[in-house]
Design a protein around this motif. Structure first.
Motif, PDB file in Angstrom:
ATOM      1  N   SER A  31       7.855  21.625  -1.678  1.00 52.36           N
ATOM      2  CA  SER A  31       7.339  20.989  -0.455  1.00 52.36           C
ATOM      3  C   SER A  31       6.530  19.735  -0.763  1.00 52.36           C
ATOM      4  O   SER A  31       5.986  19.112   0.145  1.00 52.36           O
ATOM      5  CB  SER A  31       6.459  21.983   0.328  1.00 52.36           C
ATOM      6  OG  SER A  31       7.225  23.094   0.763  1.00 52.36           O
ATOM      7  N   THR A  32       6.460  19.392  -2.029  1.00 54.98           N
ATOM      8  CA  THR A  32       5.678  18.223  -2.456  1.00 54.98           C
ATOM      9  C   THR A  32       6.623  17.089  -2.821  1.00 54.98           C
ATOM     10  O   THR A  32       7.331  17.148  -3.824  1.00 54.98           O
ATOM     11  CB  THR A  32       4.799  18.574  -3.674  1.00 54.98           C
ATOM     12  OG1 THR A  32       4.023  19.733  -3.379  1.00 54.98           O
ATOM     13  CG2 THR A  32       3.885  17.420  -4.024  1.00 54.98           C
ATOM     14  N   ASN A  33       6.668  16.054  -1.995  1.00 55.80           N
ATOM     15  CA  ASN A  33       7.488  14.887  -2.281  1.00 55.80           C
ATOM     16  C   ASN A  33       6.867  13.659  -1.619  1.00 55.80           C
ATOM     17  O   ASN A  33       5.795  13.744  -1.016  1.00 55.80           O
ATOM     18  CB  ASN A  33       8.942  15.098  -1.824  1.00 55.80           C
ATOM     19  CG  ASN A  33       9.055  15.456  -0.360  1.00 55.80           C
ATOM     20  OD1 ASN A  33       8.523  14.754   0.501  1.00 55.80           O
ATOM     21  ND2 ASN A  33       9.744  16.554  -0.063  1.00 55.80           N
ATOM     22  N   PHE A  34       7.552  12.530  -1.708  1.00 52.31           N
ATOM     23  CA  PHE A  34       6.968  11.277  -1.220  1.00 52.31           C
ATOM     24  C   PHE A  34       6.944  11.171   0.296  1.00 52.31           C
ATOM     25  O   PHE A  34       6.482  10.151   0.823  1.00 52.31           O
ATOM     26  CB  PHE A  34       7.696  10.078  -1.828  1.00 52.31           C
ATOM     27  CG  PHE A  34       7.297   9.791  -3.251  1.00 52.31           C
ATOM     28  CD1 PHE A  34       6.001   9.443  -3.570  1.00 52.31           C
ATOM     29  CD2 PHE A  34       8.229   9.901  -4.273  1.00 52.31           C
ATOM     30  CE1 PHE A  34       5.619   9.198  -4.875  1.00 52.31           C
ATOM     31  CE2 PHE A  34       7.864   9.653  -5.592  1.00 52.31           C
ATOM     32  CZ  PHE A  34       6.557   9.300  -5.905  1.00 52.31           C
ATOM     33  N   SER A  35       7.420  12.202   1.021  1.00 55.91           N
ATOM     34  CA  SER A  35       7.213  12.210   2.471  1.00 55.91           C
ATOM     35  C   SER A  35       5.714  12.272   2.782  1.00 55.91           C
ATOM     36  O   SER A  35       5.291  11.885   3.870  1.00 55.91           O
ATOM     37  CB  SER A  35       7.932  13.394   3.115  1.00 55.91           C
ATOM     38  OG  SER A  35       7.361  14.626   2.697  1.00 55.91           O
ATOM     39  N   TRP A  36       4.927  12.725   1.810  1.00 59.02           N
ATOM     40  CA  TRP A  36       3.474  12.745   1.975  1.00 59.02           C
ATOM     41  C   TRP A  36       2.902  11.335   2.116  1.00 59.02           C
ATOM     42  O   TRP A  36       1.776  11.164   2.564  1.00 59.02           O
ATOM     43  CB  TRP A  36       2.821  13.449   0.784  1.00 59.02           C
ATOM     44  CG  TRP A  36       3.028  14.930   0.731  1.00 59.02           C
ATOM     45  CD1 TRP A  36       3.969  15.658   1.402  1.00 59.02           C
ATOM     46  CD2 TRP A  36       2.286  15.876  -0.032  1.00 59.02           C
ATOM     47  NE1 TRP A  36       3.872  16.990   1.092  1.00 59.02           N
ATOM     48  CE2 TRP A  36       2.842  17.163   0.207  1.00 59.02           C
ATOM     49  CE3 TRP A  36       1.220  15.777  -0.922  1.00 59.02           C
ATOM     50  CZ2 TRP A  36       2.351  18.318  -0.387  1.00 59.02           C
ATOM     51  CZ3 TRP A  36       0.730  16.934  -1.524  1.00 59.02           C
ATOM     52  CH2 TRP A  36       1.290  18.198  -1.250  1.00 59.02           C
ATOM     53  N   SER A  37       3.683  10.329   1.743  1.00 59.16           N
ATOM     54  CA  SER A  37       3.203   8.946   1.830  1.00 59.16           C
ATOM     55  C   SER A  37       3.336   8.368   3.232  1.00 59.16           C
ATOM     56  O   SER A  37       2.843   7.268   3.493  1.00 59.16           O
ATOM     57  CB  SER A  37       3.984   8.049   0.855  1.00 59.16           C
ATOM     58  OG  SER A  37       3.723   8.395  -0.485  1.00 59.16           O
ATOM     59  N   ILE A  38       3.989   9.100   4.145  1.00 61.50           N
ATOM     60  CA  ILE A  38       4.197   8.568   5.491  1.00 61.50           C
ATOM     61  C   ILE A  38       2.884   8.391   6.238  1.00 61.50           C
ATOM     62  O   ILE A  38       2.677   7.395   6.939  1.00 61.50           O
ATOM     63  CB  ILE A  38       5.163   9.475   6.285  1.00 61.50           C
ATOM     64  CG1 ILE A  38       6.536   9.484   5.618  1.00 61.50           C
ATOM     65  CG2 ILE A  38       5.281   8.997   7.731  1.00 61.50           C
ATOM     66  CD1 ILE A  38       7.526  10.431   6.269  1.00 61.50           C
ATOM     67  N   THR A  39       1.978   9.356   6.100  1.00 62.00           N
ATOM     68  CA  THR A  39       0.675   9.235   6.765  1.00 62.00           C
ATOM     69  C   THR A  39      -0.111   8.031   6.254  1.00 62.00           C
ATOM     70  O   THR A  39      -0.646   7.260   7.062  1.00 62.00           O
ATOM     71  CB  THR A  39      -0.137  10.535   6.603  1.00 62.00           C
ATOM     72  OG1 THR A  39       0.610  11.640   7.145  1.00 62.00           O
ATOM     73  CG2 THR A  39      -1.465  10.441   7.328  1.00 62.00           C
ATOM     74  N   PRO A  40      -0.202   7.813   4.935  1.00 58.76           N
ATOM     75  CA  PRO A  40      -0.834   6.569   4.463  1.00 58.76           C
ATOM     76  C   PRO A  40      -0.123   5.313   4.949  1.00 58.76           C
ATOM     77  O   PRO A  40      -0.772   4.317   5.284  1.00 58.76           O
ATOM     78  CB  PRO A  40      -0.743   6.689   2.938  1.00 58.76           C
ATOM     79  CG  PRO A  40      -0.706   8.147   2.671  1.00 58.76           C
ATOM     80  CD  PRO A  40       0.061   8.741   3.827  1.00 58.76           C
ATOM     81  N   VAL A  41       1.215   5.356   5.006  1.00 57.58           N
ATOM     82  CA  VAL A  41       1.980   4.198   5.497  1.00 57.58           C
ATOM     83  C   VAL A  41       1.534   3.837   6.908  1.00 57.58           C
ATOM     84  O   VAL A  41       1.369   2.651   7.239  1.00 57.58           O
ATOM     85  CB  VAL A  41       3.492   4.496   5.493  1.00 57.58           C
ATOM     86  CG1 VAL A  41       4.244   3.452   6.322  1.00 57.58           C
ATOM     87  CG2 VAL A  41       4.033   4.477   4.080  1.00 57.58           C
ATOM     88  N   ALA A  42       1.317   4.848   7.740  1.00 55.82           N
ATOM     89  CA  ALA A  42       0.922   4.598   9.127  1.00 55.82           C
ATOM     90  C   ALA A  42      -0.374   3.804   9.194  1.00 55.82           C
ATOM     91  O   ALA A  42      -0.487   2.837   9.968  1.00 55.82           O
ATOM     92  CB  ALA A  42       0.771   5.929   9.865  1.00 55.82           C
ATOM     93  N   SER A  43      -1.354   4.199   8.401  1.00 55.37           N
ATOM     94  CA  SER A  43      -2.638   3.489   8.400  1.00 55.37           C
ATOM     95  C   SER A  43      -2.497   2.069   7.878  1.00 55.37           C
ATOM     96  O   SER A  43      -3.186   1.153   8.340  1.00 55.37           O
ATOM     97  CB  SER A  43      -3.662   4.250   7.536  1.00 55.37           C
ATOM     98  OG  SER A  43      -3.946   5.518   8.096  1.00 55.37           O
ATOM     99  N   ILE A  44      -1.589   1.862   6.932  1.00 52.30           N
ATOM    100  CA  ILE A  44      -1.423   0.542   6.329  1.00 52.30           C
ATOM    101  C   ILE A  44      -0.589  -0.378   7.203  1.00 52.30           C
ATOM    102  O   ILE A  44      -0.779  -1.601   7.192  1.00 52.30           O
ATOM    103  CB  ILE A  44      -0.771   0.686   4.928  1.00 52.30           C
ATOM    104  CG1 ILE A  44      -1.715   1.461   3.991  1.00 52.30           C
ATOM    105  CG2 ILE A  44      -0.455  -0.669   4.326  1.00 52.30           C
ATOM    106  CD1 ILE A  44      -1.089   1.810   2.647  1.00 52.30           C
ATOM    107  N   VAL A  45       0.329   0.205   8.004  1.00 45.55           N
ATOM    108  CA  VAL A  45       1.175  -0.608   8.878  1.00 45.55           C
ATOM    109  C   VAL A  45       0.397  -1.148  10.079  1.00 45.55           C
ATOM    110  O   VAL A  45       0.700  -2.242  10.576  1.00 45.55           O
ATOM    111  CB  VAL A  45       2.395   0.218   9.352  1.00 45.55           C
ATOM    112  CG1 VAL A  45       3.122  -0.478  10.499  1.00 45.55           C
ATOM    113  CG2 VAL A  45       3.358   0.433   8.194  1.00 45.55           C
ATOM    114  N   LEU A  46      -0.609  -0.410  10.554  1.00 48.69           N
ATOM    115  CA  LEU A  46      -1.379  -0.842  11.730  1.00 48.69           C
ATOM    116  C   LEU A  46      -1.873  -2.286  11.602  1.00 48.69           C
ATOM    117  O   LEU A  46      -1.753  -3.062  12.556  1.00 48.69           O
ATOM    118  CB  LEU A  46      -2.547   0.111  11.981  1.00 48.69           C
ATOM    119  CG  LEU A  46      -3.374  -0.205  13.229  1.00 48.69           C
ATOM    120  CD1 LEU A  46      -2.591   0.127  14.499  1.00 48.69           C
ATOM    121  CD2 LEU A  46      -4.705   0.568  13.210  1.00 48.69           C
TER     122      LEU A  46
END
Length: 307
Positions: A152-167
């Motif tokens: 269950s550990t993969n780079f999908s975990w990076s989606i939440t950080p992406v959201a903050s950085i895309v804003l």
């Protein structure tokens, strides 16, 4: 009529929040084509068509996404408790940000500036609230779980950080629009953008270390998870663009004397991207040679991070 209601009920119950990744990919591609090749009429037309299609798809997907909160909150809570699926809730506000950027980038020739500013500000405000909420809820759930399996550990975990950085990518556009109209609003947006960049980069570094540790210590995931490796490019690419924009807007607002130091940091982050894309390509080629990559919704990750 009853059959239609039953079908819609099933659609809503099992609607995956990951569908908004399609909006991220389509809209990101549209923006990329417009900004890079917009001077050529053919590509400009293609970009506008993709942008319009993206807006329509966002509206269609938003219906079951909202309905699920009221009709099947029990199923929605299960998704929030899932260490992989929970990260995809952030794709909705990111999709909204991409749609707003489609409208602002391509709509200057067709809409009044006041309309573009209003749409951008509303979407930016709602996205900031939802992104912060989802990032807190997702991290809280992950920290309070008794254990998370390696698979269950993969780079999908990076989606939440992406959201903050895309804003801040949308925020930078708004700051430039507000500079001549409302300097205080421009400063407010700038402060929020800087804060969210800090949140996103911190989460990316922390979670990325955990994910890399999983790949080093445990067997690699199934080939179907191959596209998730490309998600690592999202925070790096969006972070580079956001930092470059923040540097210019901060200087324009008089918050800093020179933008060069921040741009140097952005260049360092871009350098990390060179390493990341080389590793990602190597892993992808390895999976292809071993038997191929099955098609799934996760293929969106081949598009948005690179866009």
């Amino acid at each position: 009529m009853d059959e239609r209601k039953n079908n819609f009920n099933k659609l809503v119950r099992f609607f995956s929040p990951a569908w908004f990744a399609v909006i991220m990919g389509t809209g990101g591609l549209a923006n990329g084509i417009y900004l890079i090749l917009g001077s050529i009429s053919f590509f400009k037309t293609i970009a506008i068509i993709l942008g319009c299609l993206n807006i329509i798809m966002f509206g269609v997907l938003l219906v079951p996404w909202i309905a699920r909160w009221f009709m099947h909150f029990d199923q929605l809570k299960k998704d929030f408790k899932n260490p992989v699926m929970s990260n995809f809730f952030a794709t909705m506000p990111v999709g909204a940000i991409i749609v707003a950027m489609n409208i602002i980038n391509m709509g200057k020739e067709y809409f009044a500036m006041s309309f573009l500013i209003t749409v951008g500000t509303v979407i930016w405000s709602l996205s900031a609230i939802t992104i912060l909420t989802f990032s807190v809820v997702v991290m809280y759930n992950m920290m309070t779980m008794e254990s998370i399996a390696p698979e269950s550990t993969n780079f999908s975990w990076s989606i939440t950080p992406v959201a903050s950085i895309v804003l801040p990518m949308l925020g930078n556009s708004l700051v430039n629009l507000y500079l001549q109209q409302n300097i205080e609003m421009a400063k407010f947006i700038q402060v929020v953008d800087i804060s969210f960049t800090g949140i996103g980069l911190f989460l990316f570094i922390a979670l990325n270390a955990i994910v890399l540790n999983r790949f080093i210590k445990h067997p690699m995931p199934h080939a179907m998870a191959t596209p998730t490796f490309w998600i690592i490019l999202g925070p790096i690419g969006a972070g580079t663009i956001s930092l470059m924009g923040i540097a210019d807007t901060s200087k324009a607002l008089g918050l800093i004397a020179s933008a060069e130091t921040i741009k140097l940091m952005a260049l360092m982050l871009w350098g990390v991207g060179l390493w990341a894309i080389a590793v990602t390509i190597a892993i992808t080629v390895s999976y292809i040679r071993k038997g191929g990559i099955p098609f799934s919704l996760s293929w969106w990750a081949f598009v948005f991070p690179t866009a």
